[in-house]
Write an enzyme that holds these catalytic residues in place. Structure first.
Site, mmCIF file in Angstrom:
data_model
loop_
_atom_site.group_PDB
_atom_site.id
_atom_site.type_symbol
_atom_site.label_atom_id
_atom_site.label_comp_id
_atom_site.label_asym_id
_atom_site.label_seq_id
_atom_site.Cartn_x
_atom_site.Cartn_y
_atom_site.Cartn_z
ATOM 1 N N GLU A 176 -20.485 3.809 31.645
ATOM 2 C CA GLU A 176 -21.325 3.600 30.586
ATOM 3 C C GLU A 176 -22.476 4.698 30.515
ATOM 4 O O GLU A 176 -22.780 5.020 29.090
ATOM 5 C CB GLU A 176 -22.081 2.328 30.921
ATOM 6 C CG GLU A 176 -21.221 1.095 30.963
ATOM 7 C CD GLU A 176 -20.982 0.354 29.597
ATOM 8 O OE1 GLU A 176 -21.537 0.668 28.512
ATOM 9 O OE2 GLU A 176 -20.284 -0.532 29.715
ATOM 10 N N SER A 222 -23.664 -4.400 24.166
ATOM 11 C CA SER A 222 -24.905 -4.218 24.520
ATOM 12 C C SER A 222 -26.010 -5.198 24.116
ATOM 13 O O SER A 222 -25.906 -6.577 24.673
ATOM 14 C CB SER A 222 -25.400 -2.786 23.932
ATOM 15 O OG SER A 222 -26.411 -2.274 24.912
ATOM 16 N N HIS A 256 -20.652 4.073 27.089
ATOM 17 C CA HIS A 256 -21.211 3.084 26.446
ATOM 18 C C HIS A 256 -20.939 3.006 24.874
ATOM 19 O O HIS A 256 -21.437 4.069 24.535
ATOM 20 C CB HIS A 256 -22.843 2.975 26.618
ATOM 21 C CG HIS A 256 -23.430 1.617 26.355
ATOM 22 N ND1 HIS A 256 -23.370 0.552 26.785
ATOM 23 C CD2 HIS A 256 -24.748 1.553 25.249
ATOM 24 C CE1 HIS A 256 -24.209 -0.195 26.481
ATOM 25 N NE2 HIS A 256 -24.785 0.068 25.611
#
Length: 577
Positions: A394, A266, A490
């Site tokens: 995600e 991320s 995610h």
């Protein structure tokens, strides 16, 4: 990071910030050496005078020989580690001096020499941040620490030969640390390097870096005092200083400084791509891996606009010395300057500023000459092999407690976020035919927009420059995880990479443990050779833009051509990078 958004539906226009939350030296050279009293190529400052607290920072330190088998002589002083299972850990090593007082909003500075043996047995403080699900302030400005796990220290006089995995944590540039995602959001040892170091005979390094306004605030008053007339990239410069520390020291911990992979998830992947593009990071790593990140950064001017808003909020805009006023603001007030994008999302998505979050690296003409994707397309990036990928679903993570009861509600959300022509196309590419599918349809749209398709664009740009790329697509749904109701959300891949499955509150099936074996092996071999191949795991082919291929990471690993190709072809027509 397992972040809860409350009992409301989060429209796509408000998720640009939310979705970035992750589970959440001696002489000047390309390796980041420092010239006396100046700023080096890695952005670190050498200071031969007295610093805050009276410490004196010498260019070089006189360091004695280790007195026992758990001690290492670093360039700044001796550190003593501790046994960690069958590995050895060194926790809370300071890689730079405290960025406090006059050093707030300055590039990182070398740590003063220490004459004793520093116990490296506990993690250092995280950088200041709000506690997730609690809201209180945690961390301290004295936070520039890193952690090392090694299977074994080399014998006296020997050099390290193991690959090095240098981890940059995620958290939207607002939260996280080298040892945790954030209290209240997941396990406090989310990035424990012991398992992968032992299983893969590798050295693992995790690093803290400055966050939020303290790490990325840009303002003309700060530009004016900089020899490079720039500001705002302090968190990125911290990471470069950490990599410089690795170059100078990791051999004594058993690692090979010529085999360093920088990787992150991320925001950590976002930073990784910035490092791939940064001329200041040249020669500091030999491979890069990006998990669920992007390669787009805004201009310094854009960051300065937000910095001016912060200066006004802190009543520094009318101060005689704006920079001094910003440095005198309390840590709590600086952390409170949160992501403005959550307060007033635009009515329609602005594709030209889709990734212009409130904090993060900026294109300042020094640390970054171009937005990373532009640098890659020009071929001016650091040409190292890239491992890159995303998770299939995600955005599921950010819809944990929200309700999308029908296709009509999903359609309304799209209309609020996109222009009519875009909505019409999305309804074709992502049809919602059953009300029970509505939530997943919206998640699939946002996942492609923010993750899958940007990763493909970065892959294609790298391959076009002759850089080897290995792309993955993580599709596994956790079987015994607390979030088993979600699909491949995610951050779900992180415990597989670090092989931390099977611990308390994170049970794992036999198939999942096998997948963790394969994934940690892929990442470690990539760190060592720039190619994840080898071992007993299935072969992983290089990315071919014509095939649009990836390895599919699931209990049964397979290869796939055409990863959301039609959908990404459409998103590419709208992308502005």
């Amino acid at each position: 990071m397992k972040q809860r958004m409350g009992n409301r539906y989060v429209l796509p226009v408000g998720l640009v910030v939310l979705a970035a939350f992750a589970a959440c030296s001696s002489s000047s050279n390309n390796g980041g050496g420092v010239t006396d009293g100046g700023v080096d190529e890695a952005g670190a400052v050498a200071d031969s005078g007295a610093a805050d607290g009276g410490e004196v920072i010498a260019e070089t330190c006189t360091v004695g020989a280790p007195g026992d088998t758990l001690s290492v002589a670093t360039t700044r002083g001796l550190v003593r580690g501790q046994a960690a299972g069958s590995a050895v850990s060194f926790l809370g090593i300071p890689y730079a001096s405290s960025p406090t007082g006059a050093r707030r909003f300055q590039p990182p500075v070398k740590k003063a020499c220490w004459s004793d043996v520093k116990a490296a047995s506990a993690f250092g403080s995280s950088c200041p941040q709000p506690e997730v699900n609690g809201g209180k302030l945690i961390g301290a400005e004295d936070c520039l620490f890193l952690n090392v796990w090694t299977p074994a220290l080399p014998t006296a006089g020997a050099s390290g030969t193991r690959p090095v995995l240098f981890w940059i944590h995620g958290g939207s540039q607002l939260i996280g640390a080298g040892n945790f995602s954030n209290p209240g959001a997941g396990p406090t040892n989310a990035y424990d390097g012991q398992a992968i170091a032992t299983a893969q005979n590798a050295v693992v390094v995790t690093v803290n870096y400055r966050l939020g306004a303290l790490g990325f605030l840009a303002h003309p008053a700060l530009d004016a005092e900089s020899p490079n007339k720039v500001s705002g990239n302090y968190g990125l410069l911290d990471q470069i200083a950490g990599l410089t520390w690795v170059k100078d020291n990791i051999s004594k911990f058993g690692g090979d400084p010529a085999k360093v992979m920088v990787f992150g998830e991320s925001a950590g992947a976002w930073n990784t791509c910035a490092l791939v593009a940064s001329p200041l990071a040249k020669g500091l790593f030999s491979a890069a891996a990006m998990e669920s990140g992007v390669c787009v950064d805004p201009t310094l001017k854009s960051r300065e606009t937000k910095g001016a808003t912060i200066a006004t909020a802190l009543k520094c805009d009318t101060a005689k010395d704006v920079a001094a006023c910003l440095r005198s603001a309390s840590v709590a007030d600086m952390v409170a300057q949160g992501p403005f994008g959550l307060n007033a999302p635009p009515t329609k998505i602005d594709f030209a500023h889709l990734y212009d979050l409130d904090f993060g690296p900026n294109v300042d003409g020094w640390a970054l000459l171009d937005s990373p994707i532009a640098a890659i397309k020009k071929g001016t990036h650091n040409k190292v092999p890239l491992l890159i990928g995303t998770n299939a679903n995600e955005y599921d993570l950010f819809q944990i407690t929200t309700s999308v009861p029908s296709c009509a509600v999903a359609s309304s959300a799209l209309s609020a976020s996109f222009e009519p022509a875009v909505v019409t196309k999305l309804n074709t590419l992502y049809p919602c035919t059953l009300d029970g599918e509505a939530k997943h349809v919206l998640s699939d749209i946002v996942t492609d927009l923010l993750f899958t398709c940007p990763a493909r664009r970065a892959s294609r740009a790298m391959v076009a420059q002759g850089t080897p790329v290995y792309r993955y697509f993580f599709t596994h749904t956790r079987e015994l995880d607390l979030f088993a109701s979600l699909r491949a959300y995610h951050s779900a891949e992180i415990p597989f990479v670090f092989h931390t499955l099977g611990r308390a509150n994170d049970e794992a099936s036999a198939g999942e443990l096998g997948l963790a074996d394969a994934m940690s092996g892929y990442w470690a071999r990539f760190a060592g050779a720039g190619d994840p191949g080898g071992g007993t795991a299935p072969a992983w082919e290089k990315y071919d833009a014509a095939r649009d291929n990836a390895i599919v990471l699931e209990d049964t690993i397979s290869a796939m051509d055409g990863v959301h190709t039609t959908n990404c072809d459409y998103w590419d027509t709208l992308a502005v990078e």
